[in-house]
Scaffold this active site. Structure first.
Site, mmCIF file in Angstrom:
data_model
loop_
_atom_site.group_PDB
_atom_site.id
_atom_site.type_symbol
_atom_site.label_atom_id
_atom_site.label_comp_id
_atom_site.label_asym_id
_atom_site.label_seq_id
_atom_site.Cartn_x
_atom_site.Cartn_y
_atom_site.Cartn_z
ATOM 1 C CG ASP A 130 -1.964 -1.000 1.276
ATOM 2 O OD1 ASP A 130 -2.265 -1.560 0.224
ATOM 3 O OD2 ASP A 130 -2.522 -1.234 2.370
ATOM 4 N NE ARG A 181 -4.589 -1.960 -4.291
ATOM 5 C CZ ARG A 181 -4.037 -2.168 -3.089
ATOM 6 N NH1 ARG A 181 -3.505 -1.172 -2.401
ATOM 7 N NH2 ARG A 181 -4.012 -3.375 -2.583
HETATM 8 P P1 FDA Z 1 -14.397 8.771 -4.667
HETATM 9 O O1 FDA Z 1 -13.867 9.195 -3.354
HETATM 10 O O2 FDA Z 1 -14.664 9.804 -5.699
HETATM 11 O O3 FDA Z 1 -15.696 7.905 -4.428
HETATM 12 C C1 FDA Z 1 -16.493 7.396 -5.479
HETATM 13 C C2 FDA Z 1 -17.723 6.746 -4.866
HETATM 14 O O4 FDA Z 1 -17.331 5.605 -4.103
HETATM 15 C C3 FDA Z 1 -18.468 7.625 -3.864
HETATM 16 O O5 FDA Z 1 -19.390 8.447 -4.511
HETATM 17 C C4 FDA Z 1 -19.111 6.589 -2.978
HETATM 18 O O6 FDA Z 1 -20.248 6.036 -3.592
HETATM 19 C C5 FDA Z 1 -18.093 5.510 -2.915
HETATM 20 N N1 FDA Z 1 -17.160 5.675 -1.765
HETATM 21 C C6 FDA Z 1 -15.863 6.055 -1.807
HETATM 22 N N2 FDA Z 1 -15.327 6.053 -0.572
HETATM 23 C C7 FDA Z 1 -16.317 5.670 0.264
HETATM 24 C C8 FDA Z 1 -16.382 5.454 1.654
HETATM 25 N N3 FDA Z 1 -15.324 5.657 2.442
HETATM 26 N N4 FDA Z 1 -17.562 5.057 2.188
HETATM 27 C C9 FDA Z 1 -18.640 4.828 1.410
HETATM 28 N N5 FDA Z 1 -18.638 4.989 0.063
HETATM 29 C C10 FDA Z 1 -17.491 5.409 -0.498
HETATM 30 N N6 FDA Z 1 -5.278 4.949 -0.676
HETATM 31 C C11 FDA Z 1 -3.981 5.214 -0.424
HETATM 32 O O7 FDA Z 1 -3.623 6.359 -0.177
HETATM 33 N N7 FDA Z 1 -3.051 4.200 -0.439
HETATM 34 C C12 FDA Z 1 -3.390 2.914 -0.749
HETATM 35 O O8 FDA Z 1 -2.528 2.032 -0.780
HETATM 36 C C13 FDA Z 1 -4.752 2.636 -1.013
HETATM 37 N N8 FDA Z 1 -5.154 1.376 -1.299
HETATM 38 C C14 FDA Z 1 -6.430 1.160 -1.749
HETATM 39 C C15 FDA Z 1 -6.806 -0.094 -2.211
HETATM 40 C C16 FDA Z 1 -8.041 -0.279 -2.781
HETATM 41 C C17 FDA Z 1 -8.417 -1.628 -3.297
HETATM 42 C C18 FDA Z 1 -8.968 0.811 -2.870
HETATM 43 C C19 FDA Z 1 -10.290 0.650 -3.503
HETATM 44 C C20 FDA Z 1 -8.621 2.030 -2.357
HETATM 45 C C21 FDA Z 1 -7.373 2.224 -1.781
HETATM 46 N N9 FDA Z 1 -7.003 3.455 -1.253
HETATM 47 C C22 FDA Z 1 -5.683 3.685 -0.970
HETATM 48 C C23 FDA Z 1 -8.040 4.493 -0.981
HETATM 49 C C24 FDA Z 1 -8.194 5.431 -2.155
HETATM 50 O O9 FDA Z 1 -7.036 6.194 -2.294
HETATM 51 C C25 FDA Z 1 -9.412 6.368 -1.980
HETATM 52 O O10 FDA Z 1 -9.235 7.135 -0.836
HETATM 53 C C26 FDA Z 1 -10.745 5.653 -1.888
HETATM 54 O O11 FDA Z 1 -10.794 4.546 -2.727
HETATM 55 C C27 FDA Z 1 -11.904 6.607 -2.293
HETATM 56 O O12 FDA Z 1 -11.746 7.020 -3.615
HETATM 57 P P2 FDA Z 1 -12.617 6.483 -4.843
HETATM 58 O O13 FDA Z 1 -11.693 6.114 -5.935
HETATM 59 O O14 FDA Z 1 -13.510 5.395 -4.411
HETATM 60 O O15 FDA Z 1 -13.395 7.727 -5.384
#
Ligand code: FDA
Length: 319
Positions: A130, A181
């Site tokens: 990560d 990733r």
């Molecule tokens: P965005 O924040 O725009 O959300 C899109 C939609 O997803 C929202 O409208 C909502 O529906 C849903 N959603 C997102 N977050 C939610 C929550 N907390 N609760 C409920 N619904 C939610 N970060 C990092 O800094 N280092 C890392 O190593 C990782 N590793 C990682 C692994 C995996 C498999 C994932 C999916 C994410 C990470 N992250 C991470 C976290 C990532 O950086 C980010 O903060 C979150 O995924 C939220 O961003 P989205 O891409 O989902 O988009």
């Protein structure tokens, strides 16, 4: 503003000591955390595997303050690889270098990561590092390259689209065929380092996703392994449907097979989208965290979505 405050609280020990004593907080965290024990995580993994989804297991913990804790976390991962293998589930693991001692001693962390990756290789598994806050990026990439130069090839890296540097990092990581990733990024970063506007983070996500998809084509598009232990080179960690649609369209346009484009999402978030992408024929992997050290992980989930915070506060008042 609220996001920054919650991320500040995620590192505040005094708040942690209060919140982790609230039963209602633990209950809320269970939406995002599979449970306290490996056995709890196993139940979640099996349910996801039954639906055809792969998983990556996170034994929660970060920023350890002693080498004994770092060694303990390393030993736990070493045990976990064997248990995952014995259970025959479709899962690999994700680790945080600050849990392995990155902030204490670089060489200790390197040696711990070497032990974990070597063990993972014995079971034909890839381990994903990560990415934590921006101060760790150079050292994380250094750990990756050092181990790779030693011939340890079963390590992947997370890269964050909110960082201004990430496009350049991805270009050089793709040159050596790194399993990346891509995610947006979950920490508090200053505007000199990270794009402050969500629209810029999203645009950079699409730009880098396209680079990764094009790069996967030129490196030979490895599909996800059928046992779920090795993801393809290209993995996109997001719950943002616009990002997934963009990536699917770009992959289709350039001819990347669906099996070579993996979508990854966090446990408890957008399971409808997980199922939809799986039904479309893409590998989908769910990040399953477990353990008692859930506080900072939980706070980052609150920070990502203010609606979660209001839900939490209402639950607190309901008792
Ligand atoms: P965005 O924040 O725009 O959300 C899109 C939609 O997803 C929202 O409208 C909502 O529906 C849903 N959603 C997102 N977050 C939610 C929550 N907390 N609760 C409920 N619904 C939610 N970060 C990092 O800094 N280092 C890392 O190593 C990782 N590793 C990682 C692994 C995996 C498999 C994932 C999916 C994410 C990470 N992250 C991470 C976290 C990532 O950086 C980010 O903060 C979150 O995924 C939220 O961003 P989205 O891409 O989902 O988009």
């Amino acid at each position: 503003m609220l996001r920054a405050f919650l991320l500040y609280l995620s590192n505040a020990t005094w708040v942690r000591n209060i919140v982790t004593r609230w039963r209602v907080a633990r209950k809320m965290a269970s939406r995002f955390v599979a449970g306290d024990t490996f056995e709890d995580a196993l139940i979640a993994i099996r349910k996801l595997n039954e639906k055809g989804l792969y998983t990556t297991l996170d034994n929660l913990g970060e920023n350890v303050t002693s080498s004994a804790e770092a060694m303990k976390a390393t030993d736990a991962y070493i045990d976990i690889f064997q248990r995952l293998n014995d259970e025959g589930v479709k899962s690999n693991c994700s680790v945080k270098l600050s849990q392995l001692g990155l902030e204490l001693d670089f060489d200790l962390c390197l040696s711990n990561m070497r032990r974990i990756a070597t063990r993972a290789a014995e079971y034909g598994t890839v381990v994903r590092i990560d990415m934590e806050d921006s101060s760790t990026v150079d050292r994380t990439i250094q750990v990756y390259h050092t181990l790779r130069d030693e011939g340890i090839m079963n390590i992947g890296l997370a890269i964050q689209s909110y960082l201004r540097r990430s496009e350049e990092d991805v270009v050089s990581l793709l040159e050596v065929g790194t399993r990346i990733r891509l995610c947006k990024g979950a920490y508090n970063e200053p505007p000199e380092i990270a794009f402050p506007k969500k629209s810029d983070v999203d645009a950079n996500f699409d730009r880098i996703a396209a680079l990764m998809i094009d790069g996967a084509l030129s490196h030979g598009s490895t599909p996800a392994s059928a046992d779920g232990k090795a993801p393809p080179i290209t993995a996109l960690g997001t719950h943002d449907e616009k990002r997934t649609v963009y990536a699917c369209n770009h992959a289709e346009k350039v001819g990347l097979p669906k099996e070579a484009l993996e979508f990854q999402m966090l446990y408890g978030i957008r399971s409808d989208l997980q199922d939809a992408l799986h039904a479309m024929g893409y590998p989908v992997r769910v990040y399953v965290p477990f353990g008692t050290e859930w506080y900072p992980y939980f706070m980052r989930r609150l920070a990502e979505r203010p609606a979660n915070l209001w839900f939490f506060i209402t639950a607190l008042f309901r008792g």
